[in-house]
Scaffold this active site. Structure first.
Site, mmCIF file in Angstrom:
data_model
loop_
_atom_site.group_PDB
_atom_site.id
_atom_site.type_symbol
_atom_site.label_atom_id
_atom_site.label_comp_id
_atom_site.label_asym_id
_atom_site.label_seq_id
_atom_site.Cartn_x
_atom_site.Cartn_y
_atom_site.Cartn_z
ATOM 1 N N GLY A 62 40.719 9.561 43.815
ATOM 2 C CA GLY A 62 41.310 9.038 44.684
ATOM 3 C C GLY A 62 40.442 8.291 45.626
ATOM 4 O O GLY A 62 39.364 8.553 45.833
ATOM 5 N N GLN A 110 38.132 3.278 52.967
ATOM 6 C CA GLN A 110 36.761 4.143 52.410
ATOM 7 C C GLN A 110 35.970 3.129 52.035
ATOM 8 O O GLN A 110 34.759 3.538 51.688
ATOM 9 C CB GLN A 110 37.199 4.931 51.520
ATOM 10 C CG GLN A 110 37.993 6.348 52.103
ATOM 11 C CD GLN A 110 38.035 7.390 50.948
ATOM 12 O OE1 GLN A 110 38.836 7.448 50.348
ATOM 13 N NE2 GLN A 110 37.208 8.261 50.906
ATOM 14 N N CYS A 161 35.401 15.422 50.499
ATOM 15 C CA CYS A 161 36.192 13.565 50.799
ATOM 16 C C CYS A 161 34.626 12.974 50.399
ATOM 17 O O CYS A 161 33.540 13.480 50.736
ATOM 18 C CB CYS A 161 36.276 13.582 52.092
ATOM 19 S SG CYS A 161 36.862 11.654 52.426
ATOM 20 N N LEU A 162 34.840 12.063 49.684
ATOM 21 C CA LEU A 162 33.680 11.005 49.471
ATOM 22 C C LEU A 162 33.115 10.462 50.642
ATOM 23 O O LEU A 162 31.844 10.210 50.751
ATOM 24 C CB LEU A 162 34.232 9.820 48.454
ATOM 25 C CG LEU A 162 34.823 10.117 47.120
ATOM 26 C CD1 LEU A 162 35.284 9.285 46.254
ATOM 27 C CD2 LEU A 162 33.462 10.797 46.216
ATOM 28 N N HIS A 169 46.123 13.453 50.595
ATOM 29 C CA HIS A 169 44.922 13.355 51.286
ATOM 30 C C HIS A 169 44.717 11.686 51.455
ATOM 31 O O HIS A 169 44.124 11.286 52.745
ATOM 32 C CB HIS A 169 43.940 13.857 50.170
ATOM 33 C CG HIS A 169 42.400 13.521 50.643
ATOM 34 N ND1 HIS A 169 41.825 14.710 51.012
ATOM 35 C CD2 HIS A 169 41.548 12.429 50.740
ATOM 36 C CE1 HIS A 169 40.395 14.097 51.233
ATOM 37 N NE2 HIS A 169 40.391 12.842 51.010
ATOM 38 N N GLU A 170 45.210 10.981 50.687
ATOM 39 C CA GLU A 170 44.673 9.304 50.400
ATOM 40 C C GLU A 170 45.494 8.755 51.670
ATOM 41 O O GLU A 170 45.183 8.051 52.442
ATOM 42 C CB GLU A 170 44.991 8.856 49.292
ATOM 43 C CG GLU A 170 44.292 9.439 48.216
ATOM 44 C CD GLU A 170 42.571 8.978 48.575
ATOM 45 O OE1 GLU A 170 42.082 8.344 49.219
ATOM 46 O OE2 GLU A 170 41.829 10.021 48.001
ATOM 47 N N HIS A 191 44.209 8.986 54.976
ATOM 48 C CA HIS A 191 43.010 8.059 55.131
ATOM 49 C C HIS A 191 43.798 6.796 55.969
ATOM 50 O O HIS A 191 43.099 5.961 56.899
ATOM 51 C CB HIS A 191 42.578 7.630 54.075
ATOM 52 C CG HIS A 191 41.343 8.323 53.632
ATOM 53 N ND1 HIS A 191 40.281 8.758 54.606
ATOM 54 C CD2 HIS A 191 40.925 9.280 52.607
ATOM 55 C CE1 HIS A 191 39.209 9.474 53.823
ATOM 56 N NE2 HIS A 191 39.571 9.852 52.903
#
Length: 294
Positions: A151, A156, A213-214, A255-256, A259
Site C-alpha cells: 500500500g 508518502q 511503514c515504508l 493504515h493508508e 496517512h
C-alpha cells in the site's frame, strides 16, 4: 500502509489541492514509504548518475531502463552499470538529459517530513482525468511495487493529495507463515486505486498485530485496528466506488487512510512495543496485549 520501498527528494504541487496542473517544486530529501508489516529485500538502487544532468560525458553511454511484470510495473534494470550517484541529481519527476525527457520515480518520504504530518487535500473532480493526476497514480503504483509494499499514500511520495493505492499478492503472502496469515485473515487482492477515500469502521471487533511503514523503515510496533471497514471514493476514472474489507485488507486501508489525515502508525502504536525488525520476535514487555483478535 504497505511495507514492501526507497526514495530521496519529493515534489509538491506549486499551488493548492486543485493546482496539480501547476509545476512541481523540489521541497526536500526523503527516503522510503508505508504498509503492513510484511516486507521483502529492496530491489537494486536505480539512482540516476550525474551524467544525466546537462551534457552526456563521452565516456559514459546512455542508460536504458526496462520494466517487466504486470501492468508495466516490475524490477527496473539499468545498462550499463551506473556511475556513483551525485547529490545534485533530481530525485523525482521529470528531468532533461541527453536532449530528451527521462523519467525517474519519486522516492519515499520519511517520518519527520511535514507532508506526512499534515492532512492531505482532496483531488478536484475535474482534475482526476488530467495527465498530472494520472502520472501521480502511475508513479505510486510503480513505487509501491518496487519497494516492494502492499500500500502507498500520495503524501508518502511528497504529494499532499488524497490518493491511495494498495495490492496484496500471493507472492508477498508466501513470505509469511501460513499460521501467521491465517491469524491475520490475509488474502491476495488485485490493485486498488482510490481517490478521496472516506473510511467507515464497521462493528466493534478489533485485532492487534505488528505494523510497519515504508516511511519508518526498519521498525515495527503493535497497532490495534478494526477488523471490518467500508471505504467509498472515486476510481482513477472518476467513477464512484465502494470497497468492503475485512482482516488484513481492512488494516491496509486504515493504515493508508491514516496517512491522508497526517497520521502514521507510530502515532497509534501500543506504548513500549516499538522495535527494530531484527528484534521483532523478541518477547513483548510485561503488560502488553496479546497478538490476534481482541
Amino acid at each position: 500502509m504497505a511495507r514492501l520501498l526507497t526514495a530521496s527528494a519529493r515534489l509538491l504541487p506549486a499551488g493548492g489541492s486543485g493546482d496539480v496542473e501547476g509545476h512541481y517544486r523540489i521541497f526536500g530529501r526523503a527516503s522510503e514509504s508505508c504498509a503492513a508489516h510484511h516486507r521483502r529485500p529492496s530491489p537494486p538502487d536505480t539512482t540516476i548518475p550525474p551524467c544525466l544532468i546537462g551534457r552526456e560525458p563521452p565516456s559514459i553511454r546512455r542508460i536504458h531502463i526496462s520494466t517487466t511484470g504486470r501492468g508495466g510495473g516490475g524490477v527496473r534494470t539499468l545498462s550499463p552499470p551506473r556511475p556513483s550517484p551525485s547529490r545534485n541529481v533530481p530525485s523525482a519527476g521529470w528531468f532533461l538529459g541527453f536532449g530528451q525527457k527521462e523519467m525517474v520515480l519519486p522516492e519515499i518520504v520519511k517520518a519527520g517530513d511535514p507532508v506526512l504530518h499534515e492532512p492531505a487535500s482532496e483531488v478536484a473532480l475535474q482534475d482526476i482525468g488530467s495527465e498530472r493526476i494520472q502520472k501521480v497514480i502511475d508513479d505510486m503504483v510503480e513505487v509501491m511495487r518496487k519497494a516492494p509494499g502492499v500500500g502507498l499514500a500520495a503524501p508518502q511520495i511528497g504529494i499532499p493529495l488524497k490518493i491511495i493505492v494498495l495490492e496484496d499478492t500471493e507472492t508477498y503472502i508466501s513470505y509469511a507463515s501460513k499460521e501467521e496469515t491465517r491469524a491475520q485473515d490475509r488474502w491476495p487482492f488485485e490493485l486498488l486505486v482510490i481517490i478521496n477515500p472516506n473510511l467507515t469502521k464497521k462493528g466493534d471487533r478489533t485485532a492487534m498485530f505488528f505494523e510497519g511503514c515504508l516511511s519508518v523503515d526498519g521498525f515495527r510496533a503493535l497497532v490495534e485496528r478494526h477488523l471490518e471497514v467500508e471505504v467509498t471514493g472515486l476510481g482513477r476514472d472518476g467513477r464512484p466506488l465502494k470497497v468492503e474489507a475485512v482482516g488484513w485488507k481492512a488494516r491496509i486501508l486504515q493504515h493508508e487512510c491514516d496517512h491522508l489525515d497526517g497520521t502514521i502508525y507510530v502515532d497509534k502504536m501500543i506504548p513500549r512495543t516499538f522495535r527494530t525488525v531484527e528484534n521483532l520476535n523478541l518477547p513483548l514487555p510485561s503488560g502488553s496485549p496479546k497478538l490476534g483478535v481482541c
